[in-house]
Design an enzyme around this catalytic site. Structure first.
Site, PDB file in Angstrom:
ATOM      1  N   HIS A  48      -5.642   3.645  -1.836  1.00 16.70           N
ATOM      2  CA  HIS A  48      -6.973   4.018  -1.349  1.00 16.70           C
ATOM      3  C   HIS A  48      -7.247   5.436  -1.828  1.00 16.70           C
ATOM      4  CE1 HIS A  48      -9.794   4.452   2.418  1.00 16.70           C
ATOM      5  NE2 HIS A  48     -10.411   4.727   1.274  1.00 16.70           N
TER       6      HIS A  48
ATOM      7  N   ARG B 222      -7.078  12.909   0.683  1.00 16.46           N
ATOM      8  CA  ARG B 222      -6.040  13.367   1.612  1.00 16.46           C
ATOM      9  C   ARG B 222      -4.651  12.827   1.264  1.00 16.46           C
ATOM     10  NH1 ARG B 222      -7.467  10.108   7.116  1.00 16.46           N
ATOM     11  NH2 ARG B 222      -9.456  11.143   6.843  1.00 16.46           N
TER      12      ARG B 222
ATOM     13  N   ASN C 123       0.847  -1.190   0.000  1.00 17.01           N
ATOM     14  CA  ASN C 123       0.000   0.000   0.000  1.00 17.01           C
ATOM     15  C   ASN C 123       0.888   1.249   0.000  1.00 17.01           C
ATOM     16  OD1 ASN C 123      -1.506   2.210   1.029  1.00 17.01           O
ATOM     17  ND2 ASN C 123      -3.103   0.788   1.642  1.00 17.01           N
TER      18      ASN C 123
ATOM     19  N   THR D  62      -8.372   3.835   8.167  1.00 15.60           N
ATOM     20  CA  THR D  62      -9.600   3.044   8.184  1.00 15.60           C
ATOM     21  C   THR D  62      -9.702   2.340   9.545  1.00 15.60           C
ATOM     22  OG1 THR D  62      -9.157   2.692   5.854  1.00 15.60           O
ATOM     23  CG2 THR D  62     -10.924   1.398   6.820  1.00 15.60           C
TER      24      THR D  62
ATOM     25  N   ARG E   9      -9.362   8.200  -1.392  1.00 14.43           N
ATOM     26  CA  ARG E   9     -10.385   8.628  -0.415  1.00 14.43           C
ATOM     27  C   ARG E   9     -11.203   9.770  -0.992  1.00 14.43           C
ATOM     28  NH1 ARG E   9      -9.076   6.839   5.189  1.00 14.43           N
ATOM     29  NH2 ARG E   9     -10.872   8.102   5.729  1.00 14.43           N
TER      30      ARG E   9
ATOM     31  N   HIS F 148      -4.055  -4.604   7.534  1.00 11.44           N
ATOM     32  CA  HIS F 148      -4.128  -3.497   8.478  1.00 11.44           C
ATOM     33  C   HIS F 148      -3.302  -3.799   9.723  1.00 11.44           C
ATOM     34  CE1 HIS F 148      -5.439   0.242  10.183  1.00 11.44           C
ATOM     35  NE2 HIS F 148      -6.050   0.505   9.035  1.00 11.44           N
TER      36      HIS F 148
ATOM     37  N   GLU G 161      -8.721   0.528  -3.185  1.00 10.21           N
ATOM     38  CA  GLU G 161      -9.623   0.582  -2.028  1.00 10.21           C
ATOM     39  C   GLU G 161     -10.482   1.824  -2.188  1.00 10.21           C
ATOM     40  OE1 GLU G 161      -7.168   0.877   1.400  1.00 10.21           O
ATOM     41  OE2 GLU G 161      -6.326  -1.105   1.154  1.00 10.21           O
TER      42      GLU G 161
ATOM     43  N   GLU H 256     -11.441  -9.109   2.687  1.00  8.68           N
ATOM     44  CA  GLU H 256     -10.156  -8.785   3.313  1.00  8.68           C
ATOM     45  C   GLU H 256     -10.442  -8.650   4.798  1.00  8.68           C
ATOM     46  OE1 GLU H 256      -7.588  -5.754   1.643  1.00  8.68           O
ATOM     47  OE2 GLU H 256      -6.729  -5.344   3.626  1.00  8.68           O
TER      48      GLU H 256
ATOM     49  N   HIS I  40       0.893   5.867   1.960  1.00  9.06           N
ATOM     50  CA  HIS I  40       1.685   6.582   2.959  1.00  9.06           C
ATOM     51  C   HIS I  40       2.746   7.481   2.305  1.00  9.06           C
ATOM     52  CE1 HIS I  40      -0.261   3.900   5.846  1.00  9.06           C
ATOM     53  NE2 HIS I  40      -0.083   2.975   4.925  1.00  9.06           N
TER      54      HIS I  40
HETATM   55  N1  PXP Z   1      -6.040  -2.922   3.888  1.00 13.95           N
HETATM   56  C1  PXP Z   1      -6.938  -1.915   3.987  1.00 13.95           C
HETATM   57  C2  PXP Z   1      -8.335  -2.167   3.523  1.00 13.95           C
HETATM   58  C3  PXP Z   1      -6.557  -0.659   4.481  1.00 13.95           C
HETATM   59  O1  PXP Z   1      -7.461   0.333   4.572  1.00 13.95           O
HETATM   60  C4  PXP Z   1      -5.210  -0.456   4.864  1.00 13.95           C
HETATM   61  C5  PXP Z   1      -4.774   0.888   5.366  1.00 13.95           C
HETATM   62  O2  PXP Z   1      -4.678   1.796   4.351  1.00 13.95           O
HETATM   63  C6  PXP Z   1      -4.315  -1.521   4.728  1.00 13.95           C
HETATM   64  C7  PXP Z   1      -4.759  -2.753   4.270  1.00 13.95           C
HETATM   65  C8  PXP Z   1      -2.876  -1.386   5.099  1.00 13.95           C
HETATM   66  O3  PXP Z   1      -2.777  -1.100   6.473  1.00 13.95           O
HETATM   67  P1  PXP Z   1      -1.364  -0.682   7.089  1.00 13.95           P
HETATM   68  O4  PXP Z   1      -0.995   0.618   6.476  1.00 13.95           O
HETATM   69  O5  PXP Z   1      -1.650  -0.590   8.557  1.00 13.95           O
HETATM   70  O6  PXP Z   1      -0.409  -1.783   6.736  1.00 13.95           O
END
Ligand code: PXP
Length: 238
Positions: free
Chosen positions: A43, A49, A7, A101, A45, A190, A70, A151, A10
């Site tokens: 994601h 953001r 992901n 999330t 959003r 997550h 996402e 998921e 970040h």
């Molecule tokens: N899966 C989903 C659906 C999420 O919303 C997120 C957070 O953006 C992640 C996975 C990844 O989470 P993390 O950044 O805590 O690894």
């Protein structure tokens, strides 16, 4: 073999802190793919953001790994998904005030729109997943709405005190088994990191992990290439 989705939201969060052009999540996606990621997860959003429409478009063009989008189940996002055509869409809940999330979707009494969006995406040959807490009723609702996958939200497990870990893990195992028996693929994500990922990998139904924060946090010190490779190693992939 469990697939790794990286992901890159970040990276966009850091860029947006200065409203500038760097670091670019498109470059991050390409680097993660080069390091061996099976999938890039973003994601988009409603409040934009971090990931912007431009990022989604360019990542789709540049990256050959699978793209997992996402998004919230809204008409605007449905149109964006149909135009972008990611390999998969994971429907997530969204609240403007949340930092990230915070929980899974509530599919109990889900608006008719949710089922319609799932069907529209499936008709467009985009795989659909529901981001859910490890709650058996939610898993059954996902099957009723014809999601291809769930998921499982691993946040409670990731944040659990040592004494509560077994209970959280058991809930994830039960949810994974139930989803598989109902004909859905099982993903998880997550709060997963280089340490807590091992017990999750021991759950045979889980075939995909989506991990962001821990990989990007490590990348600050060792670079993204090594951070992704380290995660693949933690997953027993190399
Ligand atoms: N899966 C989903 C659906 C999420 O919303 C997120 C957070 O953006 C992640 C996975 C990844 O989470 P993390 O950044 O805590 O690894």
């Amino acid at each position: 073999m469990v697939r790794l989705g990286v992901n890159v939201d970040h990276i966009a969060t850091i860029r947006e802190a200065r409203k500038t052009y760097e670091p670019d999540p498109v470059s991050a996606a390409a680097a993660a793919e080069t390091a061996g990621a099976d999938q890039i997860t973003i994601h988009l959003r409603e409040d934009r953001r971090h990931i912007q429409n431009r990022d989604a478009r360019l990542i789709r063009e540049v990256v050959h790994a699978a793209l997992n989008l996402e998004m919230a189940a809204t008409p605007e996002m449905r149109e964006i998904a149909l135009a972008l055509h990611p390999d998969s869409v994971t429907l997530v809940p969204e609240k403007r005030e949340e930092v990230t999330t915070e929980g899974g979707l509530n599919l109990r009494n889900a608006p008719a729109q949710t089922g319609e969006i799932v069907q529209t995406l499936k008709d467009a040959h985009i795989k659909t997943a529901a981001f859910l807490d490890p709650d058996l009723e939610q898993i059954r609702e996902a099957a009723r709405l014809h999601f291809d996958a769930v998921e499982i939200h691993t946040g409670s497990y990731a944040n659990a005190a040592a004494g509560a870990l077994d209970k959280e893990l058991a809930a994830i195992k039960d949810a994974a088994l139930a989803a598989k028996r109902l004909g859905m693929a099982v993903h998880a994500g997550h709060g997963l990191n280089y340490h807590n990922v091992t017990p999750i990998l021991a759950i045979p139904e889980i075939e995909e992990l989506n991990i962001g924060h821990a990989i990007i946090a490590r990348a600050v010190f060792v670079g993204l290439d090594r951070a992704v490779r380290d995660m693949l190693r933690a997953m027993g992939r190399v």
